[in-house]
Design a protein around this motif. Structure first.
Motif, mmCIF file in Angstrom:
data_model
loop_
_atom_site.group_PDB
_atom_site.id
_atom_site.type_symbol
_atom_site.label_atom_id
_atom_site.label_comp_id
_atom_site.label_asym_id
_atom_site.label_seq_id
_atom_site.Cartn_x
_atom_site.Cartn_y
_atom_site.Cartn_z
ATOM 1 N N MET A 46 3.982 6.258 -17.139
ATOM 2 C CA MET A 46 2.585 6.865 -17.391
ATOM 3 C C MET A 46 2.916 8.201 -17.860
ATOM 4 O O MET A 46 1.949 9.173 -18.048
ATOM 5 C CB MET A 46 1.623 6.936 -16.346
ATOM 6 N N GLY A 47 4.159 8.893 -17.897
ATOM 7 C CA GLY A 47 4.562 10.243 -18.454
ATOM 8 C C GLY A 47 4.393 11.145 -17.163
ATOM 9 O O GLY A 47 4.190 12.429 -17.584
ATOM 10 N N LYS A 48 4.324 10.744 -15.927
ATOM 11 C CA LYS A 48 4.242 11.751 -14.628
ATOM 12 C C LYS A 48 5.513 12.085 -14.172
ATOM 13 O O LYS A 48 6.563 11.713 -14.824
ATOM 14 C CB LYS A 48 3.516 10.918 -13.742
ATOM 15 N N LYS A 49 5.546 13.015 -13.455
ATOM 16 C CA LYS A 49 6.705 13.661 -12.893
ATOM 17 C C LYS A 49 6.532 13.266 -11.342
ATOM 18 O O LYS A 49 6.156 14.297 -10.342
ATOM 19 C CB LYS A 49 7.045 15.072 -12.932
ATOM 20 N N PRO A 50 6.760 12.017 -10.880
ATOM 21 C CA PRO A 50 6.660 11.862 -9.485
ATOM 22 C C PRO A 50 7.916 12.390 -8.414
ATOM 23 O O PRO A 50 8.966 12.600 -8.946
ATOM 24 C CB PRO A 50 6.691 10.418 -9.503
ATOM 25 N N ILE A 51 7.310 12.726 -7.249
ATOM 26 C CA ILE A 51 8.523 12.971 -6.273
ATOM 27 C C ILE A 51 8.095 12.099 -5.070
ATOM 28 O O ILE A 51 6.965 11.529 -4.978
ATOM 29 C CB ILE A 51 8.221 14.410 -5.771
ATOM 30 N N ARG A 52 9.248 11.674 -4.501
ATOM 31 C CA ARG A 52 9.277 10.981 -3.348
ATOM 32 C C ARG A 52 9.259 11.391 -1.985
ATOM 33 O O ARG A 52 10.540 12.353 -1.767
ATOM 34 C CB ARG A 52 10.190 9.753 -3.452
ATOM 35 N N LEU A 53 8.195 11.309 -0.947
ATOM 36 C CA LEU A 53 8.500 11.849 0.148
ATOM 37 C C LEU A 53 9.228 10.950 1.314
ATOM 38 O O LEU A 53 8.966 9.820 1.122
ATOM 39 C CB LEU A 53 7.058 12.297 0.918
ATOM 40 N N ASN A 54 10.217 11.362 1.864
ATOM 41 C CA ASN A 54 11.051 10.458 2.724
ATOM 42 C C ASN A 54 10.437 10.325 4.080
ATOM 43 O O ASN A 54 10.652 9.379 4.788
ATOM 44 C CB ASN A 54 12.463 10.976 2.965
ATOM 45 N N LEU B 135 2.444 15.980 -12.026
ATOM 46 C CA LEU B 135 3.053 15.748 -10.656
ATOM 47 C C LEU B 135 2.241 14.577 -10.092
ATOM 48 O O LEU B 135 1.222 14.575 -9.834
ATOM 49 C CB LEU B 135 2.917 16.977 -9.688
ATOM 50 N N VAL B 136 2.973 13.660 -9.233
ATOM 51 C CA VAL B 136 2.385 12.623 -8.411
ATOM 52 C C VAL B 136 3.303 12.513 -7.253
ATOM 53 O O VAL B 136 4.620 12.469 -7.503
ATOM 54 C CB VAL B 136 2.261 11.520 -9.015
ATOM 55 N N GLU B 137 2.684 12.534 -6.212
ATOM 56 C CA GLU B 137 3.649 12.644 -4.689
ATOM 57 C C GLU B 137 3.433 11.166 -4.049
ATOM 58 O O GLU B 137 2.407 10.503 -4.029
ATOM 59 C CB GLU B 137 2.879 13.643 -3.815
ATOM 60 N N ILE B 138 4.586 10.391 -4.127
ATOM 61 C CA ILE B 138 4.583 9.078 -3.665
ATOM 62 C C ILE B 138 5.300 9.036 -2.086
ATOM 63 O O ILE B 138 6.252 9.484 -1.995
ATOM 64 C CB ILE B 138 5.516 8.377 -4.283
ATOM 65 N N VAL B 139 4.447 8.440 -1.199
ATOM 66 C CA VAL B 139 4.814 8.390 0.029
ATOM 67 C C VAL B 139 4.203 6.984 0.699
ATOM 68 O O VAL B 139 3.275 6.806 0.450
ATOM 69 C CB VAL B 139 4.765 9.308 0.877
ATOM 70 N N CYS C 11 0.664 -1.296 -0.053
ATOM 71 C CA CYS C 11 0.130 -0.089 0.045
ATOM 72 C C CYS C 11 0.911 1.319 0.161
ATOM 73 O O CYS C 11 1.829 1.341 0.905
ATOM 74 C CB CYS C 11 -0.880 0.030 1.255
ATOM 75 N N VAL C 12 0.629 2.061 -0.643
ATOM 76 C CA VAL C 12 1.235 3.449 -0.982
ATOM 77 C C VAL C 12 0.199 4.492 -1.451
ATOM 78 O O VAL C 12 -0.589 4.277 -1.980
ATOM 79 C CB VAL C 12 2.393 3.198 -2.129
ATOM 80 N N ILE C 13 0.700 5.906 -1.033
ATOM 81 C CA ILE C 13 0.001 7.027 -1.384
ATOM 82 C C ILE C 13 0.575 7.277 -2.781
ATOM 83 O O ILE C 13 1.824 7.390 -2.990
ATOM 84 C CB ILE C 13 0.296 8.228 -0.669
ATOM 85 N N GLY C 14 -0.198 7.505 -3.887
ATOM 86 C CA GLY C 14 0.158 8.036 -4.986
ATOM 87 C C GLY C 14 -0.604 9.320 -5.496
ATOM 88 O O GLY C 14 -1.825 9.032 -6.078
ATOM 89 N N HIS C 15 -0.430 10.397 -4.818
ATOM 90 C CA HIS C 15 -1.526 11.527 -4.869
ATOM 91 C C HIS C 15 -1.107 12.336 -6.108
ATOM 92 O O HIS C 15 -0.081 12.768 -6.297
ATOM 93 C CB HIS C 15 -1.142 12.156 -3.553
ATOM 94 N N PRO C 16 -1.996 12.393 -7.034
ATOM 95 C CA PRO C 16 -1.852 13.291 -8.145
ATOM 96 C C PRO C 16 -2.088 14.720 -7.941
ATOM 97 O O PRO C 16 -2.594 15.240 -6.990
ATOM 98 C CB PRO C 16 -2.696 12.803 -9.297
ATOM 99 N N PHE C 17 -2.005 15.671 -8.978
ATOM 100 C CA PHE C 17 -2.357 17.153 -8.938
ATOM 101 C C PHE C 17 -3.471 17.142 -9.841
ATOM 102 O O PHE C 17 -3.207 16.742 -11.100
ATOM 103 C CB PHE C 17 -1.180 17.985 -9.258
ATOM 104 N N ASN C 18 -4.454 18.067 -9.522
ATOM 105 C CA ASN C 18 -5.692 17.861 -10.551
ATOM 106 C C ASN C 18 -5.444 19.121 -11.652
ATOM 107 O O ASN C 18 -4.830 20.174 -11.401
ATOM 108 C CB ASN C 18 -6.889 18.513 -9.681
ATOM 109 N N PRO C 19 -5.818 18.588 -12.741
ATOM 110 C CA PRO C 19 -6.276 17.300 -13.223
ATOM 111 C C PRO C 19 -5.179 16.154 -13.678
ATOM 112 O O PRO C 19 -4.308 16.665 -14.434
ATOM 113 C CB PRO C 19 -7.240 17.702 -14.587
ATOM 114 N N PRO C 20 -5.159 15.147 -13.156
ATOM 115 C CA PRO C 20 -4.215 13.887 -13.326
ATOM 116 C C PRO C 20 -3.815 13.803 -14.646
ATOM 117 O O PRO C 20 -2.622 13.152 -15.105
ATOM 118 C CB PRO C 20 -4.617 12.793 -12.460
ATOM 119 N N HIS C 21 -4.731 13.932 -15.482
ATOM 120 C CA HIS C 21 -4.482 13.502 -17.168
ATOM 121 C C HIS C 21 -3.722 14.702 -17.679
ATOM 122 O O HIS C 21 -3.308 14.481 -18.805
ATOM 123 C CB HIS C 21 -5.634 13.110 -17.785
#
Length: 334
Positions: free
Chosen positions: A176-184, A152-156, A138-148
């Motif tokens: 998927m062409g996103k720009k994810p960032i990882r929260l430590n 940005l996607v925040e992963i934590v 289980c993981v957070i994959g939080h997008p920024f609106n509108p995701p399409h």
């Protein structure tokens, strides 16, 4: 959990604005999508959203095998997640609901299927308490609106999320062409919403105190620092702001004045009276423009900026992606 399993079928739980936008993106990347929602008229609304989003997705570049016909809808949760390689959950922001749902998903899904939440505020450590057998997936994959559109996607992860899950999720979103960032570390609201909240606090203060109108506050942002923020982040712009001396010189010059401003930033209380001031000022700015008209203007400008950034960064390789690229991306997503 096998890191080699390709992600070809995604289950979407919850088809409101965020879930529908995710569904449109995944379809545009050539994936099979099965969506579920118990809300009345959810299927019609979802199909309408995907149809309306398709021109923007075509403009950004459809992958080979991208078809709206790969979307299926069912109100049955078990049927929706059957054979899914990843679940993107977009349910209500209520911890009791999330825990119950994750308990159901834990029983329904094989242990190597990632469950990613679009939650904008809840932490995965709280949510995965409902996932008794395999909380590590289980993981957070939080997008920024509108995701399409917005990359940005925040992963934590939560306390029990495995490093393998975080890495697989990261690679999937990149594919998927996103720009994810990882929260430590987990923090309420993640990162982007906290940044927005900090800025909104001062905007609300300035408008509610009559220092500036909503229209001028938005002009100050969108035609000033907002233009720069659409190109580079705050810290890199600080580096440029220091001239040839870089960020070291920036702090030498501006650390004192900047921290002095921090001490006098507003602390607005959103009473009904303050809210009314903000609402009236916003409506004075909006005038006769509808929500749909404003959203269309936002999306058109977003698309133009993304296209420009792709061009500058050397990412444009023609109108659509190559035949082999979707397969390569899915391999990376695995």
């Amino acid at each position: 959990m096998s890191t080699n399993k390709p992600i070809r079928r995604v289950a979407i739980i919850g088809t409101g604005v965020i879930g529908a936008s995710w569904a449109a993106l995944f379809l545009a990347k050539g994936l099979d999508v099965v969506a579920t929602d118990i809300a009345p008229n959810a299927e019609v609304a979802l199909n309408g959203f995907v149809e309306a989003a398709w021109p923007a997705l075509r403009r950004l570049g459809l992958s080979a095998g991208a078809f709206q016909s790969k979307l299926r809808f069912t109100p049955d949760l078990a049927a929706a997640v059957r054979d899914a390689d990843l679940v993107q959950e977009n349910g209500p922001e209520r911890i009791d609901f999330k825990k119950k749902l994750y308990g159901q998903l834990d029983e329904l899904l094989p242990p190597d299927v990632i469950i990613a939440s679009s939650s904008s505020g809840l932490t995965m450590s709280e949510i995965q308490l409902g996932c008794g057998t395999h909380p590590e997936r289980c993981v957070i994959g939080h997008p920024f609106n509108p995701p399409h559109i917005v990359p940005l996607v925040e992963i934590v992860g939560g306390a029990k999320t495995s490093e393998e899950t975080i890495q697989r999720a990261y690679e999937f979103y990149v594919a998927m062409g996103k720009k994810p960032i990882r929260l430590n570390k987990e923090v309420p609201g993640h990162v982007a919403n906290r940044l927005q909240s900090a800025l909104s606090r001062e905007v609300y203060h300035l408008v509610s105190e009559g220092i500036i109108s909503a229209a001028d506050a938005d002009t100050a942002l969108s035609w000033g620092p907002g233009l720069r923020w659409g190109i580079m982040g705050s810290l890199l712009l600080n580096h440029l702001g220091g001239g040839q001396g870089g960020i070291e010189h920036f702090f030498q010059q501006f650390a004192g004045p900047m921290t002095a401003w921090w001490k006098v930033l507003g602390q607005p209380v959103l009473t009904l009276e303050v809210q009314k001031k903000l609402i009236d000022s916003v409506h004075a700015d909006v005038g006769s423009r509808s929500i749909d008209e404003l959203a269309a203007e936002r999306d058109e400008l977003l698309l133009g900026l993304i296209e420009l950034r792709r061009h500058i960064e050397g990412g444009v390789r023609g109108g659509t992606e190559s035949e082999s690229e979707p397969g390569e991306r899915r391999a990376r997503a695995g």
